[in-house]
Design an enzyme around this catalytic site. Sequence first.
Site, PDB file in Angstrom:
ATOM      1  N   TRP A  44       0.823  -1.214   0.000  1.00 47.48           N
ATOM      2  CA  TRP A  44       0.000   0.000   0.000  1.00 47.48           C
ATOM      3  C   TRP A  44       0.855   1.262   0.000  1.00 47.48           C
ATOM      4  O   TRP A  44       1.871   1.332   0.685  1.00 47.48           O
ATOM      5  CB  TRP A  44      -0.874  -0.017   1.253  1.00 47.48           C
ATOM      6  N   MET A  45       0.403   2.277  -0.741  1.00 48.95           N
ATOM      7  CA  MET A  45       1.030   3.601  -0.745  1.00 48.95           C
ATOM      8  C   MET A  45      -0.055   4.657  -0.578  1.00 48.95           C
ATOM      9  O   MET A  45      -1.087   4.606  -1.234  1.00 48.95           O
ATOM     10  CB  MET A  45       1.770   3.847  -2.065  1.00 48.95           C
ATOM     11  N   ASN A  46       0.194   5.651   0.340  1.00 45.31           N
ATOM     12  CA  ASN A  46      -0.616   6.862   0.293  1.00 45.31           C
ATOM     13  C   ASN A  46       0.280   8.089   0.428  1.00 45.31           C
ATOM     14  O   ASN A  46       1.272   8.170  -0.291  1.00 45.31           O
ATOM     15  CB  ASN A  46      -1.809   6.830   1.260  1.00 45.31           C
ATOM     16  N   ASP A  47      -0.023   9.052   1.270  1.00 38.29           N
ATOM     17  CA  ASP A  47       0.567  10.399   1.241  1.00 38.29           C
ATOM     18  C   ASP A  47       2.057  10.450   0.912  1.00 38.29           C
ATOM     19  O   ASP A  47       2.857   9.720   1.500  1.00 38.29           O
ATOM     20  CB  ASP A  47       0.418  11.068   2.607  1.00 38.29           C
ATOM     21  N   SER A 113       2.230  10.741   8.501  1.00 36.95           N
ATOM     22  CA  SER A 113       2.839  11.664   7.537  1.00 36.95           C
ATOM     23  C   SER A 113       3.695  12.748   8.184  1.00 36.95           C
ATOM     24  O   SER A 113       3.514  13.098   9.350  1.00 36.95           O
ATOM     25  CB  SER A 113       1.757  12.318   6.688  1.00 36.95           C
ATOM     26  N   ASP A 172       0.819  15.508  10.686  1.00 38.13           N
ATOM     27  CA  ASP A 172       1.370  15.869   9.379  1.00 38.13           C
ATOM     28  C   ASP A 172       2.259  17.113   9.446  1.00 38.13           C
ATOM     29  O   ASP A 172       2.025  18.103   8.737  1.00 38.13           O
ATOM     30  CB  ASP A 172       0.249  16.096   8.362  1.00 38.13           C
ATOM     31  N   GLU A 225      -5.721  18.429   7.016  1.00 39.95           N
ATOM     32  CA  GLU A 225      -4.602  17.495   6.952  1.00 39.95           C
ATOM     33  C   GLU A 225      -3.507  18.034   6.033  1.00 39.95           C
ATOM     34  O   GLU A 225      -3.737  18.864   5.157  1.00 39.95           O
ATOM     35  CB  GLU A 225      -5.083  16.131   6.437  1.00 39.95           C
ATOM     36  N   TRP A 301      -9.150   8.324  -0.395  1.00 44.10           N
ATOM     37  CA  TRP A 301      -9.752   7.421   0.581  1.00 44.10           C
ATOM     38  C   TRP A 301     -11.193   7.079   0.184  1.00 44.10           C
ATOM     39  O   TRP A 301     -11.940   7.931  -0.262  1.00 44.10           O
ATOM     40  CB  TRP A 301      -9.745   8.059   1.971  1.00 44.10           C
TER      41      TRP A 301
END
Length: 495
Positions: A44-47, A113, A172, A225, A301
């Site tokens: 998985w990859m996000n920010d 993050s 963040d 965010e 999301w």
Amino acid sequence: METKQNLTHEQRLELANKKAAELAAALDNDRFRLHYHLMPRTGWMNDPNGLIQFNGEYHAFYQHYPFEPHNGPMHWGHAKSSDLVHWEHLPIALAPSEPYDLGSGNNGYGCWSGSAVDDNGKLTLIYTGHVDGNNPVEVQCLAVSKDGVQFEKAANPVIPGPPEEGCFGFRDPKVWKHEDKWYMVIGSGKDGHGKVQLYTSDSLHHWQYSGAAAQSDGTMGDMWECPDLFPLGEANHVLIISPMNMGSTKTMYLSGSFNYDSGKLETAYSERLDYGFDFYAPQTLLDDQGRRIMIGWMNIWGAKMPEQEDGWMGAMTIPRELKLTEKGTITMEPVAELTALRGKHHSLERQVIERDTVLRLHALQSDALEIVAVFEVSDSHEEEFGLLLRCSADDSQYTEISYCTSNGQLLMDRNQSGQGDGGISELTIEPMERGRLKLHLFLDRSSVELFINGGHKTITNRIYPNPDSLGIKLFSRQGSTILHSFDAWELQSIW
């Protein structure tokens, strides 16, 4: 999936990197794998996190769960590039391992993050330690590297909790240096108002609270965010945020002037940052050419994510250079280095596309393209024109980009785009000088990024057509349209 307890940070990194290598080697379906975007080897990859140019190379960290293609306890993935185009995956940089970032189960904790700075030759990561059940849930932490690859966590947390009770989120951190002092903005919210908390420091390890640098008027989400505050243009600053619970608006920017004495941003202009479905948590860096470069997470999301079936999830946008206009608006354009990917060139001369005509470009069959199409918008205010991308042979699959001259509305319709979510992205934009509309787009197997009229507006979306849906078409409806110019390049893979 990781289950062992009482492991050191180094041991957890070793476990994560070993598993990631095993799973990456087992991937056997590339139907949605991107040709020239940064994406995870597996999992998985996000920010995007910690975007920085360090020792002459660009580094991109990112939220990563290497054990499954689903959201899980967050690690920091890591890649670097010499040119913002070709990326090399490096060992995972951070893993949850301490009381302030390690919980139990599969969710609700991790190294969330943050950002990166060069502290006298030491690449330093600043991130949020998040553990559900802790009090407080979120704290700010440091990790330091001498070689830019291996990181050791500092005496954390460096900020042990939010500045006031009742905050909705405290995460963040984005850090930068101005003159001889460090500054940090942290995303937060309270009483239905998103806000950005400001801290200052002389050493990165000890921080002083300076109040809220900016906050919502009640119409821009209840938690902000991934804030990023930076100078852009002469005597101007821009704050980028990802507001929660603001309907279809997932990213915004506020431009104005930031007073370092008062710690306040005086906002003169605010607008949605990108008009697509799949653009979130962008972050910027300043490079040695003086460019402000932004990369965002090219997902969102809650969306359907068909690539999860293949053992991976997530991608980053292409890098974009930001500029500020005299009106306080942002323009975003692809970084110039991306022209290195251009291969075979296709072009069309100026011509009329007759009313209710679809022009199939038979020579153009690819899932990795850069296209620049310029149309002349007539004064008749009747026609609707545009492009159809990733068309199937039977016309059951396509992604439509259209412009209506009567109301200036531009749409990207992905209701027939394939397996992913449908929906129509829309915005209003006036033609450029001499009545022209410029559509500059990057197509990459399961993504479309559209830059309109020199990047004055953008639309970013994921699409999931069948591998053999490769057709490209031009069309005009309700009236005839003049195609001023058309250029397309087949783009090479960076992998």
